[in-house]
Write a protein that holds these residues in place. Structure first.
Motif, PDB file in Angstrom:
ATOM      1  N   UNK A 132       0.960  -1.289   0.051  1.00 46.13           N
ATOM      2  CA  UNK A 132      -0.110  -0.217   0.134  1.00 46.13           C
ATOM      3  C   UNK A 132       0.968   1.305   0.104  1.00 46.13           C
ATOM      4  N   UNK A 133       0.723   2.179  -0.915  1.00 43.85           N
ATOM      5  CA  UNK A 133       1.259   3.417  -0.919  1.00 43.85           C
ATOM      6  C   UNK A 133       0.835   4.268   0.153  1.00 43.85           C
ATOM      7  N   UNK A 134       1.582   4.605   1.224  1.00 40.77           N
ATOM      8  CA  UNK A 134       1.128   5.637   2.163  1.00 40.77           C
ATOM      9  C   UNK A 134       1.422   6.871   1.613  1.00 40.77           C
ATOM     10  N   UNK A 135       0.335   7.842   1.549  1.00 41.40           N
ATOM     11  CA  UNK A 135       0.618   9.074   0.898  1.00 41.40           C
ATOM     12  C   UNK A 135       1.520   9.954   2.136  1.00 41.40           C
ATOM     13  N   UNK A 136       2.420  10.894   1.088  1.00 45.73           N
ATOM     14  CA  UNK A 136       3.268  11.472   1.887  1.00 45.73           C
ATOM     15  C   UNK A 136       2.796  12.528   2.887  1.00 45.73           C
ATOM     16  N   UNK A 137       1.485  13.157   2.508  1.00 47.03           N
ATOM     17  CA  UNK A 137       0.905  14.114   3.510  1.00 47.03           C
ATOM     18  C   UNK A 137       0.627  13.473   4.804  1.00 47.03           C
ATOM     19  N   UNK A 138       0.189  12.348   4.740  1.00 47.35           N
ATOM     20  CA  UNK A 138      -0.302  11.446   5.938  1.00 47.35           C
ATOM     21  C   UNK A 138       0.919  11.243   6.994  1.00 47.35           C
ATOM     22  N   UNK A 139       1.905  10.984   6.335  1.00 45.16           N
ATOM     23  CA  UNK A 139       3.242  10.598   6.773  1.00 45.16           C
ATOM     24  C   UNK A 139       3.913  11.909   7.658  1.00 45.16           C
ATOM     25  N   UNK A 140       3.954  13.006   6.801  1.00 40.54           N
ATOM     26  CA  UNK A 140       4.231  14.437   7.399  1.00 40.54           C
ATOM     27  C   UNK A 140       3.161  14.780   8.566  1.00 40.54           C
ATOM     28  N   UNK A 141       2.081  14.618   8.393  1.00 44.14           N
ATOM     29  CA  UNK A 141       0.977  14.660   9.475  1.00 44.14           C
ATOM     30  C   UNK A 141       1.608  14.144  10.796  1.00 44.14           C
ATOM     31  N   UNK A 142       1.697  12.814  10.466  1.00 47.83           N
ATOM     32  CA  UNK A 142       1.836  12.038  11.898  1.00 47.83           C
ATOM     33  C   UNK A 142       3.024  12.333  12.442  1.00 47.83           C
ATOM     34  N   UNK A 143       4.227  12.638  11.693  1.00 46.84           N
ATOM     35  CA  UNK A 143       5.529  13.224  12.217  1.00 46.84           C
ATOM     36  C   UNK A 143       5.318  14.675  13.005  1.00 46.84           C
ATOM     37  N   UNK A 144       4.436  15.359  12.521  1.00 49.80           N
ATOM     38  CA  UNK A 144       4.054  16.610  12.957  1.00 49.80           C
ATOM     39  C   UNK A 144       3.336  16.429  14.382  1.00 49.80           C
ATOM     40  N   UNK A 145       2.098  15.766  14.287  1.00 50.62           N
ATOM     41  CA  UNK A 145       1.377  15.590  15.407  1.00 50.62           C
ATOM     42  C   UNK A 145       2.158  14.773  16.644  1.00 50.62           C
ATOM     43  N   UNK A 146       3.053  13.846  16.382  1.00 54.60           N
ATOM     44  CA  UNK A 146       3.596  13.114  17.268  1.00 54.60           C
ATOM     45  C   UNK A 146       5.035  13.353  17.455  1.00 54.60           C
ATOM     46  N   UNK A 147       5.614  14.468  16.719  1.00 58.08           N
ATOM     47  CA  UNK A 147       6.821  14.871  16.895  1.00 58.08           C
ATOM     48  C   UNK A 147       7.861  13.769  16.866  1.00 58.08           C
ATOM     49  N   UNK A 148       7.725  13.111  15.752  1.00 54.23           N
ATOM     50  CA  UNK A 148       8.508  11.789  15.618  1.00 54.23           C
ATOM     51  C   UNK A 148       9.365  11.929  14.252  1.00 54.23           C
ATOM     52  N   UNK A 149      10.227  11.240  14.174  1.00 50.22           N
ATOM     53  CA  UNK A 149      11.345  11.115  13.024  1.00 50.22           C
ATOM     54  C   UNK A 149      10.477  10.074  11.942  1.00 50.22           C
ATOM     55  N   UNK A 150      10.929  10.039  10.586  1.00 51.03           N
ATOM     56  CA  UNK A 150      10.472   9.432   9.733  1.00 51.03           C
ATOM     57  C   UNK A 150      10.582   7.862  10.032  1.00 51.03           C
ATOM     58  N   UNK A 151      11.574   7.322  10.515  1.00 51.42           N
ATOM     59  CA  UNK A 151      11.787   6.041  11.024  1.00 51.42           C
ATOM     60  C   UNK A 151      10.837   5.332  11.938  1.00 51.42           C
ATOM     61  N   UNK A 152      10.299   6.399  12.637  1.00 48.46           N
ATOM     62  CA  UNK A 152       9.530   5.958  13.709  1.00 48.46           C
ATOM     63  C   UNK A 152       8.210   5.819  13.322  1.00 48.46           C
ATOM     64  N   UNK A 153       7.564   6.365  12.376  1.00 47.74           N
ATOM     65  CA  UNK A 153       6.268   5.940  12.034  1.00 47.74           C
ATOM     66  C   UNK A 153       6.163   4.468  11.211  1.00 47.74           C
ATOM     67  N   UNK A 154       5.622   3.807  12.435  1.00 46.16           N
ATOM     68  CA  UNK A 154       5.883   2.264  12.259  1.00 46.16           C
ATOM     69  C   UNK A 154       4.822   1.795  11.072  1.00 46.16           C
ATOM     70  N   UNK A 155       3.836   2.514  10.672  1.00 45.98           N
ATOM     71  CA  UNK A 155       3.097   1.730   9.688  1.00 45.98           C
ATOM     72  C   UNK A 155       3.464   1.956   8.470  1.00 45.98           C
TER      73      UNK A 155
END
Ligand code: MN
Length: 488
Positions: A235-258
């Motif tokens: 499944x293609x994760x769309x970039x904006x949703x990854x960006x939003x998750x990183x913003x909300x949870x203050x996490x780095x790319x590698x930590x976005x586990x899904x």
């Protein structure tokens, strides 16, 4: 894009479809737009065809596709709505009229935002198909944004992100929502977009593909043994949703586990649960991440099984399991819902509408005034988020209950650290005041202020504000210790 491509796509969905009227509409649109060209240099008719094509992808009915072809005629050509009515009937003409009304916005700034939101909901309550045409129109406009001047580009992207994308999500049209969001992300935050795109599309792509292939092999074998026909998609994760998750949870790319996400499509609901059992027997599930949206669909009708397991090498992998029908519904939302109901003949006006659409209609019936209506709708649509404006007209997306301090840190760390007061819609307000959708917020700063107040932690809602306040007081405590004990 040609009219034949549109027709072929229609016949894919329904081989017996009669497209005579559509072909006439195409000739009419071509005559009306004549030699007109878009800013991008393309002939105008291309915009009409692309709009129609997206509608066919959404599997809307033929009249909606026809209205999509004709949607810019009353505004941009010499031909009138009456002529459309005479040639193509009331239904098509009413749809085109709905679109024309939507595009006429008078105001600027916040007023424009409110007006636009109001019009979208009024149009939606009258006939949802108007919104679907507007979405398709907007998608093609976004795809040709490069041809516009910078300022206009940003305005359109921002408006899409604030108004169109959330409504597409509400309607369950995820595919469109994601497509719109990623284009807007690219124009509004070009640096962040490029960084993320590189990480996701270049650096991690090979690793991701190999990993997904490994899962496919292991799982595919088991599904074959169980005699379940399946399709597995990475499944293609769309970039904006990854960006939003990183913003909300203050996490780095590698930590976005899904980031490892797979979708499995099987024939029946029973197969969905069997497949889930097989996945859980292969890999240990993370129980907190299991969701049964088949037994309990989301309010917008979304159905699927979601689970996250510790897959090969212990890496967290997210699965969505669903039937082909659920998959169509998830991509095209309400539009697909109509299509399936029409197809099996069970569609009765109103009866099969999702609950929230009935709610919108009910709110509209019951509301005494238009502003009542909007207040109530807004409460539902943007339940967990609000949009507030800076004096310059920039828009900030904050969680519900956010305060001027959250806003200040969203604008800039320095503004947060030096905040002493706030003006909300030009009135003095306290720093813990709860912001509302559409508020215009101005932060009063005191350059001499030493730093944030630790008490702010009691009311801030965003992690960003919380972390910055904590960070500052850690640093300043360290500074004072350093002054006491020189040399550390
Ligand atoms: Mn248009």
């Amino acid at each position: 894009m040609t009219i034949n491509q549109v027709i072929n796509k229609i016949k894919e969905n329904d081989p017996k479809a009669d497209t005579t009227l559509l072909e006439l509409a195409y000739e009419f649109a071509q005559k009306a737009h004549g030699g007109q060209k878009r800013k991008s240099g393309e002939f105008y008719i291309q915009h009409c065809l692309h709009t129609a094509f997206v509608l066919v992808q959404m599997k809307t009915d033929l009249n909606t596709v026809i209205a999509g072809l004709l949607h810019d005629i009353p505004e941009d050509t010499e031909y009138t709505l009456d002529e459309i009515r005479k040639n193509f009937g009331d239904e098509v003409a009413d749809l085109v009229e709905g679109i024309t009304k939507l595009s006429k916005l008078k105001y600027r700034g916040i007023e424009r935002y409110r007006e636009s939101l109001r019009k979208m909901f009024l149009a939606m309550a009258r006939d949802l198909r108007v919104i679907l045409i507007k979405f398709s129109d907007r998608l093609h406009n976004l795809r040709t944004l490069d041809a516009l001047p910078e300022e206009k580009r940003k305005r359109i992207a921002r408006e899409t992100l604030e108004i169109y994308a959330p409504i597409a999500g509400l309607l369950g049209i995820w595919r469109l929502k994601w497509q719109m969001e990623d284009i807007c992300f690219k124009y509004l935050y070009p640096d962040e977009f490029k960084k993320l795109e590189y990480k996701y599309e270049v650096e991690k792509k090979l690793e991701r593909n190999q990993y997904i292939q490994k899962i496919k092999n292991i799982l595919g074998q088991k599904l074959n043994q169980a005699d379940i026909k399946y399709k597995i998609e990475g499944r293609f994760k769309h970039l904006y949703s990854i960006y939003q998750k990183m913003q909300q949870k203050d996490r780095k790319f590698d930590e976005i586990h899904d980031v490892f996400a797979l979708r499995i499509i099987v024939p029946t609901i029973a197969d969905c649960y069997k497949t889930l059992g097989i996945i859980h027997s292969l890999w240990k599930p993370k129980t907190s991440r299991f969701k049964d949206y088949i037994a309990m669909p989301k309010p917008n009708g979304y159905r699927s099984l979601h689970t996250t397991v510790f897959g090969p090498e212990g890496k967290a992998s997210e699965f969505q399991i669903r039937t082909a029908e659920m998959n169509e519904e998830a991509m095209y939302g309400i539009a697909a819902h109509w299509y399936y109901k029409q197809k099996d003949g069970s569609y009765e006006d109103g009866l099969n509408q999702p609950r929230w659409i009935k709610e919108i209609l009910k709110i509209q019936r019951d509301a005494e005034t238009t502003s009542d209506f909007i207040t109530q709708i807004k409460f539902d649509v943007f339940r967990n988020r609000i949009f507030v404006f800076s004096p310059k007209g920039d828009v900030f997306d904050l969680p519900d209950g956010a305060t001027p301090i959250d806003f200040a840190y969203a604008v800039h760390t320095d503004i947060g650290n030096h905040a002493t007061g706030a003006l909300i819609n030009d009135k003095i307000a306290t720093l813990d005041h709860e912001l509302k959708n559409g508020d215009l917020v101005e932060i009063i700063i005191d350059k001499k202020r030493k730093g944030p107040n630790y008490d702010w932690l009691k009311f801030v809602k965003t992690n960003k504000a919380r972390n910055k306040i904590k960070q500052y007081s850690r640093n300043s405590r360290f500074e004072s210790i350093k002054r006491l004990i020189p040399g550390i």
